[in-house]
Design a protein around this motif. Sequence first.
Motif, mmCIF file in Angstrom:
data_model
loop_
_atom_site.group_PDB
_atom_site.id
_atom_site.type_symbol
_atom_site.label_atom_id
_atom_site.label_comp_id
_atom_site.label_asym_id
_atom_site.label_seq_id
_atom_site.Cartn_x
_atom_site.Cartn_y
_atom_site.Cartn_z
ATOM 1 N N CYS A 342 36.332 25.934 37.283
ATOM 2 C CA CYS A 342 36.018 27.206 36.851
ATOM 3 C C CYS A 342 37.129 28.086 37.206
ATOM 4 C CB CYS A 342 34.738 27.578 37.676
ATOM 5 S SG CYS A 342 34.707 27.807 39.334
ATOM 6 N N ASP A 343 38.166 27.838 37.981
ATOM 7 C CA ASP A 343 39.297 28.638 38.446
ATOM 8 C C ASP A 343 40.482 28.335 37.419
ATOM 9 O OD1 ASP A 343 39.520 26.247 39.790
ATOM 10 O OD2 ASP A 343 40.065 27.196 41.558
ATOM 11 N N LEU A 344 40.473 27.266 36.807
ATOM 12 C CA LEU A 344 41.427 26.892 35.873
ATOM 13 C C LEU A 344 41.098 27.536 34.283
ATOM 14 C CD1 LEU A 344 42.267 23.309 37.273
ATOM 15 C CD2 LEU A 344 43.147 25.499 38.110
ATOM 16 N N TYR A 345 42.539 27.688 33.572
ATOM 17 C CA TYR A 345 42.407 28.117 32.344
ATOM 18 C C TYR A 345 42.240 26.943 31.275
ATOM 19 C CZ TYR A 345 43.228 32.733 34.340
ATOM 20 O OH TYR A 345 42.933 34.116 35.152
ATOM 21 N N LYS A 346 41.470 27.647 30.110
ATOM 22 C CA LYS A 346 41.978 26.759 28.658
ATOM 23 C C LYS A 346 42.486 27.742 27.696
ATOM 24 C CE LYS A 346 37.026 27.585 27.623
ATOM 25 N NZ LYS A 346 35.619 26.858 27.380
ATOM 26 N N PHE A 347 42.997 27.073 26.550
ATOM 27 C CA PHE A 347 43.643 27.889 25.784
ATOM 28 C C PHE A 347 43.394 27.627 24.414
ATOM 29 C CE2 PHE A 347 46.075 26.487 29.459
ATOM 30 C CZ PHE A 347 46.288 27.757 30.064
ATOM 31 N N ARG A 348 43.426 28.503 23.184
ATOM 32 C CA ARG A 348 42.927 28.450 21.951
ATOM 33 C C ARG A 348 44.168 28.182 20.723
ATOM 34 N NH1 ARG A 348 40.802 33.360 23.067
ATOM 35 N NH2 ARG A 348 42.132 34.457 21.460
ATOM 36 N N ASP A 349 45.364 28.171 21.510
ATOM 37 C CA ASP A 349 46.409 27.905 20.572
ATOM 38 C C ASP A 349 47.615 27.280 21.390
ATOM 39 O OD1 ASP A 349 47.672 29.942 22.151
ATOM 40 O OD2 ASP A 349 47.958 31.458 20.521
ATOM 41 N N GLU A 350 48.692 27.122 20.619
ATOM 42 C CA GLU A 350 49.861 26.170 21.216
ATOM 43 C C GLU A 350 51.044 27.217 21.583
ATOM 44 O OE1 GLU A 350 50.623 22.415 19.131
ATOM 45 O OE2 GLU A 350 49.234 23.413 17.575
ATOM 46 N N VAL A 351 51.941 26.933 22.370
ATOM 47 C CA VAL A 351 53.055 27.453 22.569
ATOM 48 C C VAL A 351 54.367 26.558 22.858
ATOM 49 C CG1 VAL A 351 52.104 29.454 23.955
ATOM 50 C CG2 VAL A 351 52.738 27.277 25.334
ATOM 51 N N GLN A 352 55.521 27.158 22.678
ATOM 52 C CA GLN A 352 56.569 26.225 22.679
ATOM 53 C C GLN A 352 56.930 25.676 24.150
ATOM 54 O OE1 GLN A 352 58.419 25.587 20.078
ATOM 55 N NE2 GLN A 352 57.774 26.935 18.516
ATOM 56 N N PRO A 353 57.105 24.438 24.201
ATOM 57 C CA PRO A 353 57.702 23.894 25.430
ATOM 58 C C PRO A 353 58.932 24.802 26.063
ATOM 59 C CG PRO A 353 57.365 22.298 23.651
ATOM 60 C CD PRO A 353 57.398 23.601 23.154
ATOM 61 N N LYS A 354 58.775 24.851 27.217
ATOM 62 C CA LYS A 354 59.680 25.331 28.264
ATOM 63 C C LYS A 354 59.820 26.952 27.756
ATOM 64 C CE LYS A 354 62.424 21.316 28.561
ATOM 65 N NZ LYS A 354 63.835 20.514 28.647
ATOM 66 N N SER A 355 59.117 27.555 27.151
ATOM 67 C CA SER A 355 58.845 28.872 27.191
ATOM 68 C C SER A 355 58.213 29.420 28.279
ATOM 69 C CB SER A 355 58.219 29.485 25.952
ATOM 70 O OG SER A 355 56.859 28.967 26.117
ATOM 71 N N SER A 357 55.359 31.250 28.464
ATOM 72 C CA SER A 357 53.980 31.043 28.448
ATOM 73 C C SER A 357 53.659 29.525 28.723
ATOM 74 C CB SER A 357 53.537 31.283 26.969
ATOM 75 O OG SER A 357 53.715 32.634 26.801
ATOM 76 N N PHE A 358 54.546 28.770 28.169
ATOM 77 C CA PHE A 358 54.247 27.416 28.533
ATOM 78 C C PHE A 358 54.140 27.085 30.085
ATOM 79 C CE2 PHE A 358 56.098 23.121 29.360
ATOM 80 C CZ PHE A 358 55.445 22.309 28.825
ATOM 81 N N TYR A 359 55.332 27.499 30.755
ATOM 82 C CA TYR A 359 55.377 27.378 32.270
ATOM 83 C C TYR A 359 54.088 27.834 32.966
ATOM 84 C CZ TYR A 359 60.175 25.734 31.854
ATOM 85 O OH TYR A 359 61.487 25.240 31.846
ATOM 86 N N VAL A 360 53.806 29.070 32.488
ATOM 87 C CA VAL A 360 52.771 29.872 32.994
ATOM 88 C C VAL A 360 51.441 28.988 32.552
ATOM 89 C CG1 VAL A 360 51.090 31.665 32.917
ATOM 90 C CG2 VAL A 360 53.256 31.872 32.951
ATOM 91 N N VAL A 445 45.001 34.882 25.169
ATOM 92 C CA VAL A 445 46.288 34.075 24.655
ATOM 93 C C VAL A 445 46.935 35.182 23.634
ATOM 94 C CG1 VAL A 445 45.534 31.640 24.709
ATOM 95 C CG2 VAL A 445 45.065 33.299 22.592
ATOM 96 N N GLU A 446 46.151 36.388 23.646
ATOM 97 C CA GLU A 446 46.832 37.341 22.656
ATOM 98 C C GLU A 446 47.580 38.305 23.457
ATOM 99 O OE1 GLU A 446 43.570 37.109 23.540
ATOM 100 O OE2 GLU A 446 42.486 36.643 21.643
ATOM 101 N N MET A 447 47.609 37.902 24.506
ATOM 102 C CA MET A 447 48.684 38.747 25.500
ATOM 103 C C MET A 447 49.865 38.066 25.859
ATOM 104 S SD MET A 447 46.193 40.642 28.369
ATOM 105 C CE MET A 447 47.292 42.192 28.198
ATOM 106 N N GLU A 448 50.078 36.920 25.305
ATOM 107 C CA GLU A 448 51.321 36.003 25.633
ATOM 108 C C GLU A 448 52.395 36.609 24.396
ATOM 109 O OE1 GLU A 448 49.978 31.701 27.053
ATOM 110 O OE2 GLU A 448 49.406 32.080 24.802
ATOM 111 N N PRO A 449 53.583 36.362 25.053
ATOM 112 C CA PRO A 449 54.597 37.003 24.090
ATOM 113 C C PRO A 449 54.528 36.077 22.556
ATOM 114 C CG PRO A 449 55.547 36.690 26.103
ATOM 115 C CD PRO A 449 54.278 36.227 26.094
ATOM 116 N N GLU A 450 54.674 36.876 21.491
ATOM 117 C CA GLU A 450 54.631 36.218 20.155
ATOM 118 C C GLU A 450 55.616 35.276 20.020
ATOM 119 O OE1 GLU A 450 53.361 34.904 16.793
ATOM 120 O OE2 GLU A 450 52.275 36.188 18.096
ATOM 121 N N LYS A 451 56.818 35.470 20.590
ATOM 122 C CA LYS A 451 58.056 34.616 20.608
ATOM 123 C C LYS A 451 57.720 33.129 21.177
ATOM 124 C CE LYS A 451 60.698 36.162 24.586
ATOM 125 N NZ LYS A 451 60.239 35.028 25.305
#
Length: 499
Positions: A342-355, A357-360, A445-451
């Motif tokens: 319950c303390d770990l996150y799940k996500f609704r979209d994908e991000v670029q590897p090594k970005s 957001s990916f590391y976070v 995920v809306e708060m992650e950088p769009e890039k």
Amino acid sequence: MHLPSTRMILRLLSALLAFESVNAFAPTPSFRSATLLHSTLPAAPSIKLDPHDAWIEQLDYAGFAKEVTALGKELKKNTGKADVDHLNKIVNWRNIAAAIGVSTMWMPPNPLTIIALSTWTYASWTMIAHHTCHGGYNRVNAGRFNSRGFALGSVKKRIEDWCDWMMPEAWNVEHNRLHHYHLGEDLDPDLVERNLSFLREMNIPKPLKYVIALGLTPIWKWYYYSPNTFKELQVTKIRLDGRELPTNFEAEEPVTLRMLFFPKTDSDKAIAEVINPTQFMVQVIAPFLLSRFILLPAPLLLFPGALEPTLLFSHAVVNLVLAEMLTNVHGFITIVTNHAGCDLYKFRDEVQPKSGSFYVRQVVSSANYNGGSDLLDFSHGWLNYQIEHHVWPDLSMLQYQIGAPKLEEICQRYGVPYVKENVFVRLAKTLNIMVGQSSMREFPVEMEPEKDKARKGVTWKSTNVHQAVFKWKVHFSSVATKAVFSSFHFGMLNSRWQS
């Protein structure tokens, strides 16, 4: 000031209703298509965060990515002879366990033999094969422990390097690719909350749900993980060939032996169009089943001077079966619990590897266990460095030990939650997810950088699968039959991949 006219208000309402109608009847993805998964517009960034998520609002993604990337480069640069020596040390420990187990398996079932045989299987997968298949030793001369060929290409190589219920080529696709580059997403084949939805939604008493969940622990590798990894390989092969998946086949859903051999629904029946049951049994299950449980103890039937050779053989088989159940439990406790709670996150979209957001995401959707010494880390299968492993998948075991405290310090400075707890605390949290007692946290995920977003899906160059051309010519001889099974080819040499 002019107030809006009634006609204008009606036009706006009509437009909104039309937009909602389009979304309401939008097609659902019948396969893992990033385009379909990302067809909806992102929510507005001005959202009210839960106090638990307040750290996200002020996170410096760019700064975090820069420091994490620099540390990863430092650890890779420092990989050398010490890492090879450390690997050989772990291999020797594994071999000692194997020698003890095999040399005593003729005895009546006993804890020493069972634990030794279990450790042999567990260490072969979680430490040696795991880090080798990720390319953790590709930068150094570690002999056969190189991802380019380790356990790949033939039954002989599989038995020599790493023989388990999972086909190594299938595991490389399911684990190295899909799980690592889609952690906590709908495309993650190992998302516990989604995979156990049948149990979470089952209308039975909660205590009985826990019993069912625990009942899966001694059998999960061959019952679920083996067919599911092979499914991912077959789905990938179908897509690379440009073919369509069966209409009723649900690519995101996990596959079990029950679904493959005793289908109940139309989606279950469609599985056989993707996974040929005979092919699965021959190419995936048979090599480990025959080599470990029949051929390995078979010499006991010829043991010179033995009064009851069949008794020695039966003792060995029982020891091997009990060891298999134990290594399943051991693996469940240290593997399945890495990304559930319950303390770990799940996500609704994908991000670029090594970005950034990916590391976070790798950090906040993973959990570490206590560690720091070779003996303690060996008992955890080096899975107690899961955060570091997901941030930098291709490091050696030694570098994970070195890098863990440094990454934890970076996370503390940037306010990124770094979860590290006792493995049995994580087990309890995982069981709660499995039975529906709790749920994963939804990351805004809306708060992650769009890039950082991968709006068209994750694409990358082939690294650890390389040229997976399977030429399986499997010969199984018996008194009356000899089955020769044809080859199939799956080329991925320097190919670009898109989920």
